[in-house]
Design a protein around this motif. Structure first.
Motif, mmCIF file in Angstrom:
data_model
loop_
_atom_site.group_PDB
_atom_site.id
_atom_site.type_symbol
_atom_site.label_atom_id
_atom_site.label_comp_id
_atom_site.label_asym_id
_atom_site.label_seq_id
_atom_site.Cartn_x
_atom_site.Cartn_y
_atom_site.Cartn_z
ATOM 1 N N LEU A 200 0.916 -1.222 0.106
ATOM 2 C CA LEU A 200 -0.032 0.091 -0.023
ATOM 3 C C LEU A 200 0.810 1.061 -0.106
ATOM 4 N N TYR A 201 1.962 1.304 0.897
ATOM 5 C CA TYR A 201 2.746 2.174 0.917
ATOM 6 C C TYR A 201 3.624 2.674 -0.433
ATOM 7 N N LYS A 202 3.993 1.487 -0.715
ATOM 8 C CA LYS A 202 4.876 1.589 -2.073
ATOM 9 C C LYS A 202 3.999 2.087 -3.114
ATOM 10 N N HIS A 203 3.041 1.415 -3.319
ATOM 11 C CA HIS A 203 2.500 1.840 -4.657
ATOM 12 C C HIS A 203 1.169 2.697 -4.739
ATOM 13 N N LEU A 204 0.666 3.063 -3.664
ATOM 14 C CA LEU A 204 -0.639 3.704 -3.396
ATOM 15 C C LEU A 204 -0.349 5.151 -2.435
ATOM 16 N N ILE A 205 0.053 4.981 -1.468
ATOM 17 C CA ILE A 205 -0.204 6.252 -0.386
ATOM 18 C C ILE A 205 0.650 7.170 -0.940
ATOM 19 N N GLY A 206 0.348 8.667 -0.775
ATOM 20 C CA GLY A 206 1.046 9.680 -1.098
ATOM 21 C C GLY A 206 1.212 10.048 -2.641
ATOM 22 N N ARG A 207 0.389 9.486 -3.256
ATOM 23 C CA ARG A 207 0.397 9.863 -4.830
ATOM 24 C C ARG A 207 -0.819 10.940 -5.262
ATOM 25 N N ASN A 208 -1.508 11.204 -4.219
ATOM 26 C CA ASN A 208 -2.638 12.482 -4.793
ATOM 27 C C ASN A 208 -2.844 13.307 -3.542
ATOM 28 N N ASP A 209 -2.410 14.524 -3.905
ATOM 29 C CA ASP A 209 -2.484 15.444 -2.500
ATOM 30 C C ASP A 209 -3.963 16.155 -2.524
ATOM 31 N N ASN A 210 -4.680 15.770 -3.511
ATOM 32 C CA ASN A 210 -5.926 16.425 -3.421
ATOM 33 C C ASN A 210 -7.119 15.621 -3.048
ATOM 34 N N PRO A 211 -7.511 15.522 -1.841
ATOM 35 C CA PRO A 211 -8.579 14.644 -1.438
ATOM 36 C C PRO A 211 -9.895 15.418 -1.366
ATOM 37 N N THR A 212 -11.158 14.927 -1.281
ATOM 38 C CA THR A 212 -12.246 15.300 -1.421
ATOM 39 C C THR A 212 -12.467 15.716 0.221
ATOM 40 N N ARG A 213 -12.648 17.061 0.592
ATOM 41 C CA ARG A 213 -12.722 17.387 2.178
ATOM 42 C C ARG A 213 -13.817 18.200 2.146
ATOM 43 N N LYS A 214 -14.696 18.046 3.126
ATOM 44 C CA LYS A 214 -16.048 18.902 3.303
ATOM 45 C C LYS A 214 -15.655 19.838 4.557
ATOM 46 N N TYR A 215 -15.077 19.197 5.571
ATOM 47 C CA TYR A 215 -14.838 19.745 7.053
ATOM 48 C C TYR A 215 -13.443 20.176 7.284
ATOM 49 N N LYS A 216 -13.271 20.888 8.438
ATOM 50 C CA LYS A 216 -12.165 21.341 8.862
ATOM 51 C C LYS A 216 -11.166 20.327 9.240
ATOM 52 N N TYR A 217 -11.636 19.238 9.779
ATOM 53 C CA TYR A 217 -10.584 18.326 10.224
ATOM 54 C C TYR A 217 -10.906 16.828 9.587
ATOM 55 N N ALA A 218 -9.901 15.884 9.301
ATOM 56 C CA ALA A 218 -10.021 14.912 8.687
ATOM 57 C C ALA A 218 -9.068 13.841 9.354
ATOM 58 N N VAL A 219 -9.605 12.633 9.277
ATOM 59 C CA VAL A 219 -9.021 11.287 9.949
ATOM 60 C C VAL A 219 -8.933 10.247 9.002
ATOM 61 N N ASN A 220 -7.945 9.239 9.142
ATOM 62 C CA ASN A 220 -8.060 7.923 8.367
ATOM 63 C C ASN A 220 -8.570 6.928 9.438
ATOM 64 N N VAL A 221 -9.302 6.045 9.199
ATOM 65 C CA VAL A 221 -9.873 4.943 9.830
ATOM 66 C C VAL A 221 -9.131 3.802 9.481
ATOM 67 N N LEU A 222 -8.180 3.413 9.986
ATOM 68 C CA LEU A 222 -7.188 2.251 9.708
ATOM 69 C C LEU A 222 -7.555 0.963 10.406
ATOM 70 N N GLY A 223 -7.537 -0.273 9.921
ATOM 71 C CA GLY A 223 -7.846 -1.508 10.115
ATOM 72 C C GLY A 223 -9.423 -1.634 10.579
ATOM 73 N N GLU A 224 -10.234 -1.107 9.624
ATOM 74 C CA GLU A 224 -11.631 -1.403 9.675
ATOM 75 C C GLU A 224 -12.198 -1.950 8.078
ATOM 76 N N TYR A 225 -12.817 -2.959 8.216
ATOM 77 C CA TYR A 225 -12.790 -3.597 6.763
ATOM 78 C C TYR A 225 -14.220 -3.879 6.351
ATOM 79 N N ASN A 226 -15.228 -3.125 6.851
ATOM 80 C CA ASN A 226 -16.445 -2.920 6.510
ATOM 81 C C ASN A 226 -17.387 -4.429 6.736
ATOM 82 N N ILE A 227 -16.967 -5.192 7.561
ATOM 83 C CA ILE A 227 -17.781 -6.578 7.640
ATOM 84 C C ILE A 227 -19.198 -6.176 8.163
#
Ligand code: CFM
Ligand code: HCA
Length: 542
Positions: A200-227
């Motif tokens: 994930l780190y090598k091939h994906l993360i960090g390749r796009n600096d323009n996320p879709t943001r609506k609010y002032k603060y933003a988090v990542n939720v890691l280790g949640e798989y939508n089961i």
């Protein structure tokens, strides 16, 4: 005398150790401990399963492809191997996604495999893999293609990374990358998580600096798989408190979410076991601190939301969070009261992967139920004993567990947001305040049993001796346990239930557990071996 004193959990150790051959008994007894939260004993874990023992564990490919990358909807995940590996890692986990606009890609309903045959094993399978990639591009025109190696690929020496590079030249607009996640690479799914995190780190993360943001603060939720839809409930909750989720890894996720994860302000880590490497890498490279989070259990959810408020230190956000908690707790308390009238004092056992056997104890204690015994399939010592993880290479000659080393990105490719010094300061203050580094054993009562990599034989013994009101594990255990007359709840895929995360999920869980733990139907059942004469097998050890 407490229930646990009365049950004498040490009886189990004596009986099991007695039944095993000497060498096996010696090894297994290091993975079976009586807990004391005030002076936590060491537990052997993340070591090779003894051959011949029926384990609950899965393989490295399952951890990489099925678990970490599987839930992403717009990457074509191609299993390079015989068809069984792709088929059995496809949707049995019930990871859901929401692709509700026509322009959204969703490949989750498909399983992609090269379906290797004998001739590919003899003459090599790289050409077949190329054909599969060309076909995937032609049919689906995806943004990304990931290739996952299964055991035979490593044995015959197909180079999936070379194929990925060649195909990327052929299709320059498509991000194509491979994983050397052959099933045998580690002792369990755990090594697969690490390999996936590095990829994930090598091939994906960090390749796009323009996320879709609506609010002032933003988090990542890691280790949640939508089961069973857990991530949907968490997403709704963040919408209500007015905080963006940039990336969920990897429930209901997209390639774009991975690529923009480095723009979040803070990472919440749900399943620490499977994604701690990415959390550490985001902190080290981009100065994004991470904290352990738990959305399993109403109290745990409230605590996690409060951590978010405390981290941003914004009074308006803190007030909004308190309002949401107060509002949700009304329905939660009413549901607890109703269920608890029946569930209070009942007992549970749980054996699941590398975090749920801990997290789900919260929900059971909200129901007034006691967890007598618990264990992970592939947790590491810190998941049990609660110490800080420092990603290292582990080579244990005896257990033959060779873990991947964490790959940190080339600093010239990324612009870290914080200096080394700032990061060190942040870590020191932050870890004490936000990361309690608690493991499962910190939260279990004195005298309870903790067992790593439970064997099938041990499971049957536990049930015989302590007759829990609910036994929680996976599909391999499900029907044997039910035939023994014990209600069984799968905590991997929730059977057909869920979501169980956050407030809404907690209410679903209370109802489902009340229904199965208080049902009399299982007690009326007679297993086939109780109804008719069967041949008794005898173990012969030499
Ligand atoms: Fe993490 Fe998971 Fe788990 Fe896991 Fe798993 Fe799973 Fe699990 Mo099954 S990532 S460690 S490798 S919480 S698939 S969603 S349920 S064993 S306890
Ligand atoms: C896996 C996936 C699994 C299997 C569950 C089970 C899941 O590890 O390969 O054994 O019932 O959650 O689907 O853990």
């Amino acid at each position: 005398k407490t229930l646990i004193d009365e049950l004498e959990m040490s009886k189990f150790t004596e009986e099991v150790v007695k039944a095993y051959p000497k060498k096996v008994a010696k090894k297994r007894s290091k993975s079976i401990v009586i807990n004391d939260p005030d002076s936590i004993p060491q537990i052997q874990s993340n070591v090779r399963t003894i051959p011949g023992i029926i384990t609950q564990r899965g393989c490295t490919y399952a951890g990489c492809k099925g678990v970490v990358l599987g839930p992403t909807r717009d990457i074509v995940n191609i299993t390079h191997g015989p068809i069984g590996c792709g088929f059995y890692s496809w949707l049995t986990r019930r990871n859901q996604t929401r692709a509700d606009k026509p322009e959204m890609d969703n490949f989750i309903p498909y399983t992609f495999s090269t379906d290797m045959q004998d001739s590919n094993i003899v003459f090599g399978g790289e050409e077949k893999l190329k054909v599969a990639i060309r076909e995937a591009v032609e049919l689906f025109n995806p943004k990304g293609i990931a290739i996952f190696s299964t055991c035979p690929v490593g044995l015959i020496g197909d180079d999936v990374h070379r194929v990925a590079r060649q195909m990327k030249e052929e299709f320059p607009g498509v991000n194509i990358f491979g994983f050397s996640c052959e099933g045998y690479r580690g002792v369990s799914q755990s090594a697969g998580h690490h390999i996936a995190n590095n990829g994930l780190y090598k091939h994906l993360i960090g390749r796009n600096d323009n996320p879709t943001r609506k609010y002032k603060y933003a988090v990542n939720v890691l280790g949640e798989y939508n089961i069973g839809g857990d991530a949907f409930v968490i997403e709704d909750l963040f919408e209500r408190i007015g905080v963006d989720i940039i990336a969920t890894m990897s429930g209901n996720s997209t390639l774009e979410q991975f690529e923009t994860a480095h723009t979040a302000d803070f990472s919440l880590v749900m399943c620490h076991r499977s994604i701690n490497y990415v959390a550490e890498m985001l902190e080290t490279s981009f100065g994004i601190p991470w904290a352990k989070a738990n959305f399993i259990g109403a109290e745990a959810t409230a605590k996690t939301l409060r951590k978010v408020g405390q981290y941003f230190g914004d009074q308006e956000l803190i007030d909004r969070i308190e309002e949401v908690i107060a509002d949700e707790m009304k329905a939660v308390n009413a549901a607890i009261e109703k269920a608890r009238a029946k569930t209070e004092g009942k007992t549970a056992m749980m054996f699941v992967g590398g975090s749920r056997a801990h997290h789900y104890q919260e929900l059971f204690s909200e129901l007034g139920m006691e967890t007598l015994v618990a264990g992970y399939e592939f947790g590491h010592r810190d998941d049990y004993e609660g110490r800080r993880v420092i990603p290292t290479i582990q080579i244990d000659a005896d257990s033959r567990n060779i873990e991947e080393i964490t790959v940190y990105p080339d600093p010239t490719r990324y612009k870290p947001r914080k200096t080394e010094e700032e990061l060190a300061q942040l870590r020191e203050a932050f870890d004490i305040e936000f990361n309690e580094y608690k493991g499962m054993m910190n939260d279990m009562k004195k005298g309870t049993l903790v067992i790593d990599d439970l064997s099938h034989y041990e499971m049957e013994k536990l049930i015989e001796l302590y007759k829990p009101d609910v036994f929680c594990a996976g599909i391999k255990e499900k029907y044997v346990v039910q035939k023994m007359g014990i209600p069984m709840k799968q905590l991997h895929n929730y059977d057909n239930g869920g979501p169980y995360a956050a407030f809404e999920g907690a209410i679903n869980f209370y109802k489902d557990i009340e229904m199965i733990a208080c049902s009399t139907i299982f007690k009326q059942m007679k297993a086939p071996w109780e109804r008719e004469e069967v041949l008794e097998a005898e173990y012969v050890f030499n």
